[in-house]
Motif scaffolding. Sequence first.
Motif, short mmCIF file in Angstrom:
data_model
loop_
_atom_site.label_atom_id
_atom_site.label_comp_id
_atom_site.label_asym_id
_atom_site.label_seq_id
_atom_site.Cartn_x
_atom_site.Cartn_y
_atom_site.Cartn_z
N PRO A 71 8.59 9.12 -4.52
CA PRO A 71 8.67 9.34 -5.98
C PRO A 71 7.69 10.42 -6.46
N ALA A 72 6.51 10.53 -5.83
CA ALA A 72 5.52 11.48 -6.33
C ALA A 72 5.45 12.77 -5.51
N GLY A 73 6.10 12.82 -4.35
CA GLY A 73 5.98 14.05 -3.55
C GLY A 73 6.54 13.91 -2.15
N LEU A 74 5.61 13.97 -1.18
CA LEU A 74 6.03 14.08 0.21
C LEU A 74 5.17 13.18 1.09
N PHE A 75 5.78 12.57 2.13
CA PHE A 75 4.95 11.82 3.08
C PHE A 75 5.27 12.27 4.50
N HIS A 76 4.30 12.09 5.39
CA HIS A 76 4.49 12.30 6.82
C HIS A 76 3.92 11.09 7.52
N ALA A 77 4.63 10.55 8.52
CA ALA A 77 4.10 9.44 9.32
C ALA A 77 3.92 9.93 10.75
N LEU A 78 2.69 9.79 11.26
CA LEU A 78 2.36 10.28 12.60
C LEU A 78 1.95 9.10 13.49
N PRO A 79 2.05 9.24 14.82
CA PRO A 79 1.61 8.16 15.71
C PRO A 79 0.10 7.92 15.59
N GLY A 80 -0.36 6.81 16.15
CA GLY A 80 -1.78 6.50 16.08
C GLY A 80 -2.60 7.10 17.21
N VAL A 81 -1.98 7.32 18.36
CA VAL A 81 -2.72 7.87 19.50
C VAL A 81 -3.28 9.24 19.10
N GLU A 138 0.83 -1.22 0.00
CA GLU A 138 0.00 0.00 0.00
C GLU A 138 0.86 1.26 0.00
N LEU A 139 1.95 1.24 0.75
CA LEU A 139 2.81 2.43 0.80
C LEU A 139 3.47 2.66 -0.56
N SER A 140 3.93 1.59 -1.19
CA SER A 140 4.58 1.74 -2.50
C SER A 140 3.62 2.38 -3.49
N LEU A 141 2.39 1.88 -3.49
CA LEU A 141 1.38 2.41 -4.40
C LEU A 141 1.12 3.89 -4.12
N ALA A 142 0.90 4.21 -2.85
CA ALA A 142 0.58 5.60 -2.49
C ALA A 142 1.77 6.53 -2.79
N PHE A 143 2.97 6.06 -2.49
CA PHE A 143 4.15 6.90 -2.71
C PHE A 143 4.36 7.20 -4.20
N ARG A 144 3.89 6.27 -5.05
CA ARG A 144 4.03 6.47 -6.49
C ARG A 144 2.94 7.36 -7.05
N GLU A 145 1.72 7.25 -6.46
CA GLU A 145 0.58 7.94 -7.10
C GLU A 145 0.23 9.28 -6.47
N ALA A 146 0.60 9.48 -5.19
CA ALA A 146 0.08 10.68 -4.52
C ALA A 146 1.19 11.65 -4.14
N ALA A 147 0.90 12.92 -4.36
CA ALA A 147 1.88 13.97 -4.06
C ALA A 147 1.96 14.22 -2.55
N PHE A 148 0.87 13.86 -1.84
CA PHE A 148 0.85 14.12 -0.40
C PHE A 148 0.26 12.88 0.30
N VAL A 149 1.08 12.26 1.15
CA VAL A 149 0.61 11.05 1.84
C VAL A 149 0.77 11.25 3.34
N VAL A 150 -0.30 10.99 4.09
CA VAL A 150 -0.22 11.08 5.55
C VAL A 150 -0.48 9.69 6.11
N LEU A 151 0.43 9.20 6.94
CA LEU A 151 0.27 7.90 7.59
C LEU A 151 -0.01 8.13 9.06
N THR A 152 -0.82 7.27 9.67
CA THR A 152 -1.02 7.35 11.11
C THR A 152 -1.02 5.94 11.71
#
Length: 416
Positions: free
Chosen positions: A142-152, A52-66
Amino acid sequence: MNTVIISIGSELLTGQCLDTNTAWLSAQLVAVGLEPTRHVTVGDDLDALVKELSLAFREAAFVVLTGGLGPTVDDLTREAVARALGVSLDVSAEALGQIERFLARWGRVLSDANRTQAMVPADCSVLENRWGTAPGLTGRTPAGLFHALPGVPAEMKAMFEAYVLPDARRLAGGAVTLVDRLCCFGMAESTLGETIKDLMRRGRTPSVGTTASGAIISVRVVVQAPSVDQARELLEADLAEVRRRLGSVVFGRGDATLQQAVGEALLAQKLTIATAESCTGGLVAKRLTDVPGSSAYLLEGFVTYANAAKIRRLGVSAELIDEFGAVSEEVAGAMASGCREAAGSDLALAVTGIAGPGGGQKPEKPVGLVYIALADGLRVDARKFTFGEHLSRIEIRDRSCKTALNLLRLRLLGSG
Ligand code: ATP
Ligand code: MG
């Protein structure tokens, strides 16, 4: 801009934990002009995460993970990000220092588990977590920027505001997004949609859409414009056009409720109301009194569940009940006029029906059959509704209550 939110955690997939983070993140991103294009939920499974991350990193300019940044073995976000980006995962002295400082505040020392939280994929940066131990991550994709945040949720929100929001604003190009909605009752969603079909056209700005919940239909308008003034102007123009087309079906804006609309009209016209309820068991009076200041217009509410109560409290005649049954247009009307007299109010609302699941008699008195009556000094108007046997008891009572309040609202508007 293609924007994806990925929430991580098996507890989200099994229904043990409601994914409130995604909803919150979406609203925040929409507010700055980045409308999410996709929501993804993934369990604590490395292969699924990497995919899922590979797909999102390729297709989306802005990805937020939690989620999944914690110290336990099921927290795999760091490793999955490294694999999806095809880079190594190394202990970061900076992250280690941050965790150590956070733990020292509570007199705790670093454990091995904490050390895994200090692992950072190559070329990514650490986002300091001043609200917990799990540092966040950010980096190029590859497509932009990602941020990974905690789940709490509390940590996620604080870190979103500190680190994600500035980037989101910058990428959205400073566009302003305004959202508002009109609340409607008394029209099927499909009919309503036909009435404003051209406004709901895909790709139009502002974007207009409908959502239905508990028989209330919201017409949502979302506008993006370079400035607040321009956005407001476009928003107001659309809201006015929707109101013009839907007329009295619209009862308010934003978080408005039917009881608020009714309350405002009663106050403005200096009129008082009383209620006589059977199948709704006091729900109409309860909702009327949910509105602060309702003592200015609600005089009294009768819960007349038994026939004897309808006779004793409201003066309904025993013969009428014998002849037509307690659930009938005649008895609803008699309840309303009796209630009005007993309470000395200007208006009275009465509800009698079969909320089920038992008690229905087919074909003439099925579950969901409800009579609602409204009395004023001039006339008593009693109406029949069949809300449908497929609805639950809670839904039938809710629908009866809203319909009663809406009849009152339309009468006060002079259109009922
Ligand atoms: P931490 O180290 O602070 O726990 P974490 O990134 O490991 O961070 P998770 O273990 O994924 O966080 O989640 C911790 C808790 O946060 C969960 O048990 C759950 O109660 C809550 N949580 C996680 N994700 C979500 C979500 N998407 N929506 C709402 N609550 C969530
Ligand atoms: Mg965890």
